[in-house]
Scaffold this motif. Sequence first.
Motif, PDB file in Angstrom:
ATOM      1  N   LEU A  61       0.866  -1.090   0.083  1.00 37.21           N
ATOM      2  CA  LEU A  61      -0.012  -0.114   0.048  1.00 37.21           C
ATOM      3  C   LEU A  61       0.933   1.404  -0.117  1.00 37.21           C
ATOM      4  N   PRO A  62       1.473   1.434  -1.216  1.00 37.69           N
ATOM      5  CA  PRO A  62       2.278   2.532  -1.046  1.00 37.69           C
ATOM      6  C   PRO A  62       2.049   4.134  -0.735  1.00 37.69           C
ATOM      7  N   LEU A  63       0.609   4.300  -0.993  1.00 42.18           N
ATOM      8  CA  LEU A  63      -0.082   5.366  -0.396  1.00 42.18           C
ATOM      9  C   LEU A  63       0.003   5.641   1.011  1.00 42.18           C
ATOM     10  N   PHE A  64      -0.048   4.649   1.769  1.00 39.12           N
ATOM     11  CA  PHE A  64      -0.133   4.421   3.151  1.00 39.12           C
ATOM     12  C   PHE A  64       1.102   3.860   3.864  1.00 39.12           C
ATOM     13  N   ALA A  65       2.062   3.907   3.131  1.00 37.16           N
ATOM     14  CA  ALA A  65       3.573   3.400   3.436  1.00 37.16           C
ATOM     15  C   ALA A  65       3.811   4.173   4.879  1.00 37.16           C
ATOM     16  N   ASP A  66       3.774   5.539   4.840  1.00 38.38           N
ATOM     17  CA  ASP A  66       4.317   6.180   6.073  1.00 38.38           C
ATOM     18  C   ASP A  66       3.455   5.821   7.417  1.00 38.38           C
ATOM     19  N   ILE A 105       1.836   2.792   7.566  1.00 40.51           N
ATOM     20  CA  ILE A 105       2.404   1.554   8.011  1.00 40.51           C
ATOM     21  C   ILE A 105       3.552   1.559   8.668  1.00 40.51           C
ATOM     22  N   ALA A 106       4.522   2.252   8.411  1.00 41.52           N
ATOM     23  CA  ALA A 106       5.771   2.478   9.068  1.00 41.52           C
ATOM     24  C   ALA A 106       5.883   2.873  10.389  1.00 41.52           C
ATOM     25  N   ALA A 107       4.944   3.708  10.685  1.00 42.34           N
ATOM     26  CA  ALA A 107       4.819   4.415  11.972  1.00 42.34           C
ATOM     27  C   ALA A 107       4.215   3.272  13.116  1.00 42.34           C
ATOM     28  N   GLY A 108       3.391   2.198  12.390  1.00 42.06           N
ATOM     29  CA  GLY A 108       2.753   1.282  13.301  1.00 42.06           C
ATOM     30  C   GLY A 108       3.774   0.042  13.447  1.00 42.06           C
ATOM     31  N   GLN A 109       4.632   0.092  12.758  1.00 40.65           N
ATOM     32  CA  GLN A 109       5.757  -1.246  12.946  1.00 40.65           C
ATOM     33  C   GLN A 109       6.871  -1.000  13.820  1.00 40.65           C
ATOM     34  N   HIS A 110       7.239  -2.120  14.433  1.00 40.30           N
ATOM     35  CA  HIS A 110       8.408  -1.934  15.575  1.00 40.30           C
ATOM     36  C   HIS A 110       9.488  -2.386  15.054  1.00 40.30           C
ATOM     37  N   GLY A 111      10.669  -2.256  15.841  1.00 42.68           N
ATOM     38  CA  GLY A 111      11.764  -2.517  15.283  1.00 42.68           C
ATOM     39  C   GLY A 111      12.237  -4.149  15.335  1.00 42.68           C
ATOM     40  N   VAL A 112      13.132  -4.440  14.911  1.00 44.50           N
ATOM     41  CA  VAL A 112      13.577  -5.817  14.802  1.00 44.50           C
ATOM     42  C   VAL A 112      14.220  -6.450  16.309  1.00 44.50           C
ATOM     43  N   ASP A 113      14.820  -5.653  16.922  1.00 45.42           N
ATOM     44  CA  ASP A 113      15.295  -5.973  18.255  1.00 45.42           C
ATOM     45  C   ASP A 113      13.944  -6.250  19.105  1.00 45.42           C
ATOM     46  N   GLU A 114      13.074  -5.326  19.249  1.00 41.52           N
ATOM     47  CA  GLU A 114      11.693  -5.714  19.709  1.00 41.52           C
ATOM     48  C   GLU A 114      11.254  -6.959  19.458  1.00 41.52           C
ATOM     49  N   GLU A 115      11.251  -7.083  18.203  1.00 37.31           N
ATOM     50  CA  GLU A 115      10.619  -8.387  17.632  1.00 37.31           C
ATOM     51  C   GLU A 115      11.181  -9.544  18.155  1.00 37.31           C
ATOM     52  N   MET A 116      12.548  -9.694  18.095  1.00 38.96           N
ATOM     53  CA  MET A 116      13.255 -10.828  18.513  1.00 38.96           C
ATOM     54  C   MET A 116      12.983 -11.057  20.223  1.00 38.96           C
ATOM     55  N   ALA A 117      12.940 -10.133  20.649  1.00 38.26           N
ATOM     56  CA  ALA A 117      12.508  -9.828  22.335  1.00 38.26           C
ATOM     57  C   ALA A 117      11.082 -10.501  22.630  1.00 38.26           C
ATOM     58  N   ARG A 118      10.356 -10.326  21.769  1.00 39.22           N
ATOM     59  CA  ARG A 118       9.012 -10.874  21.873  1.00 39.22           C
ATOM     60  C   ARG A 118       8.931 -12.342  21.415  1.00 39.22           C
ATOM     61  N   ARG A 119       9.776 -12.559  20.460  1.00 43.50           N
ATOM     62  CA  ARG A 119       9.885 -14.123  20.186  1.00 43.50           C
ATOM     63  C   ARG A 119      10.509 -14.877  21.211  1.00 43.50           C
ATOM     64  N   HIS A 120      11.450 -14.373  21.853  1.00 49.25           N
ATOM     65  CA  HIS A 120      11.853 -15.201  23.078  1.00 49.25           C
ATOM     66  C   HIS A 120      10.904 -15.467  24.214  1.00 49.25           C
ATOM     67  N   ILE A 121      10.070 -14.380  24.673  1.00 48.96           N
ATOM     68  CA  ILE A 121       9.150 -14.711  25.437  1.00 48.96           C
ATOM     69  C   ILE A 121       7.962 -15.811  24.830  1.00 48.96           C
ATOM     70  N   TRP A 122       7.486 -15.194  23.720  1.00 53.33           N
ATOM     71  CA  TRP A 122       6.628 -16.342  23.099  1.00 53.33           C
ATOM     72  C   TRP A 122       7.122 -17.539  23.024  1.00 53.33           C
ATOM     73  N   TRP A 123       8.190 -17.918  22.597  1.00 59.39           N
ATOM     74  CA  TRP A 123       8.856 -19.288  22.154  1.00 59.39           C
ATOM     75  C   TRP A 123       8.494 -19.951  23.546  1.00 59.39           C
TER      76      TRP A 123
END
Length: 259
Positions: free
Chosen positions: A33-38, A40-58
């Motif tokens: 959705l290129p018209l809403f790219a900004d 969408i990007a504002a609602g995305q979290h960083g890769v470090d936060e994602e890895m920390a989430r996956r540690h807990i979820w695992w």
Amino acid sequence: MRFHPWPKPEPYCDTSRKRAAFKRKQRLEREALPLFADMIAAGQHGVDEEMARRHIWWDEREREQRALRAARWREARARLFALHDDLRRTVRELWRGCPYPADPTYLLDLLHQIAVGRVDPQHPPWVFDGKLTACTTPNPEKFDEAFRQIGHRKIGGGPKATPADEFLFYGNLGSGILFLRTRVRLNDPHESFYTSSGHRLRDSHVGRAGHWIDLEVRGDCSDAELDLIGRLAQAAHTRPVVVRRVAKLIPGGRQGDTP
């Protein structure tokens, strides 16, 4: 009971490959959705936060899977011990020797199949205790009862002649599998003939010199069975039938005939 222990849990492994896959996923979400790219990007979290989430979820997922597996084992044991003593002992023996993985889901399925009658605990489908017997026709009354057609092709022919039919049959009179091949032969090889489309040990239209049927027999065949084949073939035919044994292939690629 056959029991397969749950493997020792391992912590979630953070790798560069997983990080790159997560970044690619986020990029594809923005590009979709290129018209809403900004936005969408504002609602995305960083890769470090994602890895920390996956540690807990695992760790949470490992606990859930262990609890679910333990509950299934308890359910399987309860259903097993609900059976009467003789059947329970039989099922335990089946479970020890069956090809299923040592998992409670498979044990529950086995108990269900037994309960609905799809699996006989006395004769499980993975145990073959019968004897193989060949399908034979020891006393046939007709050629079609003893032999089944498995092949048909055209051979010979030329500019002024239609190719002849060659048929292949197989059967077992008791001594073993036999293969029969029939061909129409002309008394005068210089004449031509044609065969009807429905020919199968039946008449053909030929020249004045006449014709006969050459029937070759391959396989172990006693003299009595050879005579029986000749009688059956002749009874199904209005043309003379000559039955002969054909030996196996010999060195050089040729075949030997046995009278």
